[in-house]
Design a protein around this motif. Structure first.
Motif, PDB file in Angstrom:
ATOM      1  N   GLU B 110      34.949  39.082  58.790  1.00  0.00           N
ATOM      2  CA  GLU B 110      33.737  38.471  59.330  1.00  0.00           C
ATOM      3  C   GLU B 110      32.311  39.264  59.239  1.00  0.00           C
ATOM      4  N   LEU B 111      32.516  40.451  58.859  1.00  0.00           N
ATOM      5  CA  LEU B 111      31.333  41.199  58.419  1.00  0.00           C
ATOM      6  C   LEU B 111      31.213  41.274  56.885  1.00  0.00           C
ATOM      7  N   ALA B 112      31.998  41.155  56.222  1.00  0.00           N
ATOM      8  CA  ALA B 112      31.895  40.914  54.593  1.00  0.00           C
ATOM      9  C   ALA B 112      31.808  39.568  53.855  1.00  0.00           C
ATOM     10  N   ASP B 113      30.835  39.466  53.240  1.00  0.00           N
ATOM     11  CA  ASP B 113      30.815  38.220  52.636  1.00  0.00           C
ATOM     12  C   ASP B 113      31.362  38.311  51.084  1.00  0.00           C
ATOM     13  N   THR B 114      32.351  37.624  50.930  1.00  0.00           N
ATOM     14  CA  THR B 114      32.904  37.821  49.697  1.00  0.00           C
ATOM     15  C   THR B 114      32.215  37.253  48.470  1.00  0.00           C
ATOM     16  N   ASN B 115      31.227  36.354  48.856  1.00  0.00           N
ATOM     17  CA  ASN B 115      30.446  35.915  47.909  1.00  0.00           C
ATOM     18  C   ASN B 115      29.796  36.766  47.142  1.00  0.00           C
ATOM     19  N   ASP B 116      29.598  38.066  47.801  1.00  0.00           N
ATOM     20  CA  ASP B 116      28.947  38.986  47.242  1.00  0.00           C
ATOM     21  C   ASP B 116      29.484  39.440  45.719  1.00  0.00           C
ATOM     22  N   TYR B 117      30.903  39.485  45.832  1.00  0.00           N
ATOM     23  CA  TYR B 117      31.673  40.026  44.568  1.00  0.00           C
ATOM     24  C   TYR B 117      32.524  38.970  43.995  1.00  0.00           C
ATOM     25  N   THR B 118      32.320  37.535  44.256  1.00  0.00           N
ATOM     26  CA  THR B 118      33.236  36.661  43.727  1.00  0.00           C
ATOM     27  C   THR B 118      33.089  36.575  42.174  1.00  0.00           C
ATOM     28  N   ASP B 119      31.771  36.992  41.556  1.00  0.00           N
ATOM     29  CA  ASP B 119      31.949  36.954  39.972  1.00  0.00           C
ATOM     30  C   ASP B 119      32.719  38.106  39.601  1.00  0.00           C
ATOM     31  N   GLU B 120      32.559  39.325  40.286  1.00  0.00           N
ATOM     32  CA  GLU B 120      33.315  40.534  39.785  1.00  0.00           C
ATOM     33  C   GLU B 120      34.824  40.302  39.797  1.00  0.00           C
ATOM     34  N   ILE B 121      35.092  39.647  40.842  1.00  0.00           N
ATOM     35  CA  ILE B 121      36.558  39.210  41.197  1.00  0.00           C
ATOM     36  C   ILE B 121      37.326  38.113  39.748  1.00  0.00           C
ATOM     37  N   ASN B 122      36.239  37.450  39.561  1.00  0.00           N
ATOM     38  CA  ASN B 122      36.660  36.292  38.517  1.00  0.00           C
ATOM     39  C   ASN B 122      36.872  37.314  37.026  1.00  0.00           C
ATOM     40  N   GLN B 123      35.892  37.781  36.914  1.00  0.00           N
ATOM     41  CA  GLN B 123      35.641  38.995  35.732  1.00  0.00           C
ATOM     42  C   GLN B 123      37.030  39.524  35.770  1.00  0.00           C
ATOM     43  N   ALA B 124      37.183  40.159  36.765  1.00  0.00           N
ATOM     44  CA  ALA B 124      38.405  41.153  36.723  1.00  0.00           C
ATOM     45  C   ALA B 124      39.912  40.337  36.508  1.00  0.00           C
ATOM     46  N   GLU B 125      39.952  39.254  36.927  1.00  0.00           N
ATOM     47  CA  GLU B 125      41.195  38.131  36.911  1.00  0.00           C
ATOM     48  C   GLU B 125      41.126  37.927  35.357  1.00  0.00           C
ATOM     49  N   GLU B 126      39.936  37.730  34.790  1.00  0.00           N
ATOM     50  CA  GLU B 126      39.841  37.396  33.536  1.00  0.00           C
ATOM     51  C   GLU B 126      40.572  38.584  32.539  1.00  0.00           C
ATOM     52  N   GLU B 127      40.106  39.433  32.909  1.00  0.00           N
ATOM     53  CA  GLU B 127      40.337  41.055  32.344  1.00  0.00           C
ATOM     54  C   GLU B 127      41.847  41.189  32.397  1.00  0.00           C
ATOM     55  N   LEU B 128      42.254  40.977  33.954  1.00  0.00           N
ATOM     56  CA  LEU B 128      43.640  41.127  33.951  1.00  0.00           C
ATOM     57  C   LEU B 128      44.640  40.372  32.974  1.00  0.00           C
ATOM     58  N   SER B 129      44.255  39.030  32.960  1.00  0.00           N
ATOM     59  CA  SER B 129      44.818  38.255  32.074  1.00  0.00           C
ATOM     60  C   SER B 129      45.116  38.296  30.732  1.00  0.00           C
ATOM     61  N   ARG B 130      44.363  39.459  29.936  1.00  0.00           N
ATOM     62  CA  ARG B 130      44.414  39.991  28.984  1.00  0.00           C
ATOM     63  C   ARG B 130      45.378  41.104  28.512  1.00  0.00           C
ATOM     64  N   HIS B 131      45.842  41.374  29.681  1.00  0.00           N
ATOM     65  CA  HIS B 131      47.043  42.564  29.507  1.00  0.00           C
ATOM     66  C   HIS B 131      48.242  41.812  29.620  1.00  0.00           C
ATOM     67  N   GLU B 132      48.732  41.172  28.705  1.00  0.00           N
ATOM     68  CA  GLU B 132      49.677  40.202  28.583  1.00  0.00           C
ATOM     69  C   GLU B 132      51.089  41.001  28.508  1.00  0.00           C
ATOM     70  N   GLU B 133      51.122  42.106  27.822  1.00  0.00           N
ATOM     71  CA  GLU B 133      52.320  42.956  27.882  1.00  0.00           C
ATOM     72  C   GLU B 133      52.604  43.693  29.223  1.00  0.00           C
ATOM     73  N   PHE B 134      51.610  43.938  29.905  1.00  0.00           N
ATOM     74  CA  PHE B 134      51.768  44.519  31.357  1.00  0.00           C
ATOM     75  C   PHE B 134      52.235  43.464  32.367  1.00  0.00           C
ATOM     76  N   LEU B 135      51.601  42.087  32.093  1.00  0.00           N
ATOM     77  CA  LEU B 135      52.107  41.029  32.898  1.00  0.00           C
ATOM     78  C   LEU B 135      53.279  40.689  32.693  1.00  0.00           C
ATOM     79  N   ARG B 136      53.827  40.531  31.467  1.00  0.00           N
ATOM     80  CA  ARG B 136      55.253  40.023  31.169  1.00  0.00           C
ATOM     81  C   ARG B 136      56.168  41.296  31.856  1.00  0.00           C
TER      82      ARG B 136
END
Lengths: 270, 192
Positions: B110-136
């Motif tokens: 209620e105090l934090a607006d996640t819209n503030d960092y939605t782009d950052e989350i999207n970018q982080a998710e993209e970066e995470l998806s590149r760590h295929e070996e780790f994810l496996r």
């Protein structure tokens, strides 16, 4: 086989990242909550408003807590109601002080700009509280509040927002980044001097008030201004500390030159 | 980035002073937050391989730490070990339930607006998806009982020494070594 697995585990490339927006917002929430007494009192049940009671209910009925809380639910609801009633009657002194400052017309008037007043720090001693507040990027007020009377007894504008200093390491980084810029090099050749580096910060969460009553910026400041003085003019080199590059170079209007000269506490020859 | 829970006596003393200040000064808690935020987030990320979940666990960890810090008793162990344990418990709780959020973050939301960092989350998710070996690897580790997940993550992803794991998990050295041995055996079976 086991050795192979260990080797794989030891050498796998690991994700290492930071969500700066979340970090900033969470810190803001934690600090604001503490300053207003909402988190500091260590009890989510010490709630006043209906929405707080509802959030407690959501928290308790969540799947994570259900088994552990099921047997104690009745007691907790009773406790929450009692705590809610108790704190409606007597909210914590820090919360009273913060509320008084936020509502005080003289404080509203003294602080430039508009928007919500943010409480940076509350110190309670006996019946008095010292509250530091501001409107984010603007100026700050330190107010003495009589908690018993719920009045602002005294209020002082905080001097020194622009005296804010970066941490030494960040300060050095900012200067080094500025000096490497191709647009700055010709200025150096003409004998430019550096003024006091000051940070550009994006949120209240990165501000701390030091004991010497100066506004202090933590190294998390993302930009810094490195003033350069050459040929009778002041140039402001805005450095992106995270990106390790010069974001832009601004020539301030002549009107501001005396002000920046004043800030040039000890010019450094380059 | 990993948390180094073995520090020099001087560093430990400095941290002790900071923690003691943080017990009554929120600004000092802010300093601890600055030190440990990224470490806790990355611990959660390596355990969960889920950005949003890691953010939630980080939030709850610091929220709980702030609300409990007055009761925290200094035991000559780095403060990070305590935060690690809170985060570890939250993650384990999540895996036990697995059908909901870590806890309600309404107070934060209620105090934090996640819209503030939605782009950052999207970018982080993209970066995470590149760590295929780790994810496996994570996918297989996540199938293990949580006690094995914990020790394997701490040992290999957080690069912890056994002594540090003792501080974080509050278990005996022999127990940790044994868990590690059995955990690796189980993981090897799953991998094959």
């Amino acid at each position: 086989m086991k050795e192979e697995l260990i080797k794989k585990l030891e050498h796998v490339e690991l994700p290492d990242m930071e969500i700066k927006g979340h970090k900033r917002v969470l810190k803001q929430v934690l600090m604001q909550g503490t300053a207003s007494g909402r988190l500091l009192e260590n009890d989510p049940y010490k709630v006043r408003s209906r929405s707080r009671v509802r959030s407690l209910w959501e928290w308790l009925k969540g799947p994570l807590w259900r088994p552990a809380m099921a047997s104690a639910l009745g007691m907790l609801i009773l406790g929450a109601i009692l705590a809610g009633v108790f704190y409606t009657v007597t909210p914590p002194p820090s919360a009273i002080a913060a509320d008084v400052v936020k509502k005080d017309p003289s404080i509203q008037q003294k602080l430039s700009g508009s928007g919500e007043i943010i409480i940076v720090r509350v110190e309670v001693q006996d019946r008095m509280a010292r509250v530091v507040c501001g409107r984010g990027m603007g100026d700050f007020i330190e107010a003495d509040v009589n908690i018993h009377d719920r009045t602002v007894v005294n209020a002082r504008r905080f001097e020194g927002l622009f005296m804010a200093e970066l941490a030494p390491e960040a300060n050095e980084n900012a200067i080094n980044i500025a000096l490497l810029d191709s647009r700055v090099k010709p200025m150096l050749a003409r004998g430019a001097t550096i003024g006091r580096v000051f940070p550009v910060f994006s949120s209240i969460s990165s501000i701390a008030i030091s004991d010497s009553n100066l506004v202090k910026i933590t190294p998390s400041a993302c930009h810094a201004i490195v003033p350069l003085y050459v040929d009778g003019k002041a140039w402001l080199v805005e450095v992106d500390l995270d990106g390790k590059k010069v974001a832009r170079i601004i020539e301030p209007q002549a009107l501001f030159l005396p002000y920046f000269r004043e800030m040039q506490i000890s010019s450094t020859s380059i | 980035m990993t948390v180094n829970t073995i520090v020099s006596p001087a560093e430990l003393k400095t941290e002790e002073q900071l923690v003691r200040r943080a017990q009554h000064d929120c600004q000092a808690f802010g300093e601890l937050y600055e030190i440990y935020y990224q470490r806790i987030f990355n611990l959660a990320l390596k355990r969960t391989a889920n950005i949003q979940l890691a953010l939630d666990i980080t939030s709850v960890t610091f929220l709980k730490a702030l609300s409990q810090i007055k009761k925290y008793r200094w035991r000559d162990v780095p403060f990070g070990a305590w935060l690690y344990r809170i985060a570890g418990n939250e993650i384990n709780d999540y895996y036990r339930k697995h059908n909901g959020r870590v806890t309600s973050l309404e107070q934060i939301a209620e105090l934090a607006d996640t819209n503030d960092y939605t782009d950052e989350i999207n970018q982080a998710e993209e970066e995470l998806s590149r760590h295929e070996e780790f994810l496996r690897l994570h996918e297989k580790i996540a199938e293990l009982p949580e006690m094995y997940q914990e020790v394997i993550t701490l040992k290999f992803f957080e690069k912890k020494k056994i002594r540090e794991m003792v501080q974080i998990l509050g278990k005996k050295e022999g127990t940790i070594k044994s868990l590690l041995h059995r955990g690796l055996e189980r993981l090897r079976e799953k991998m094959s």
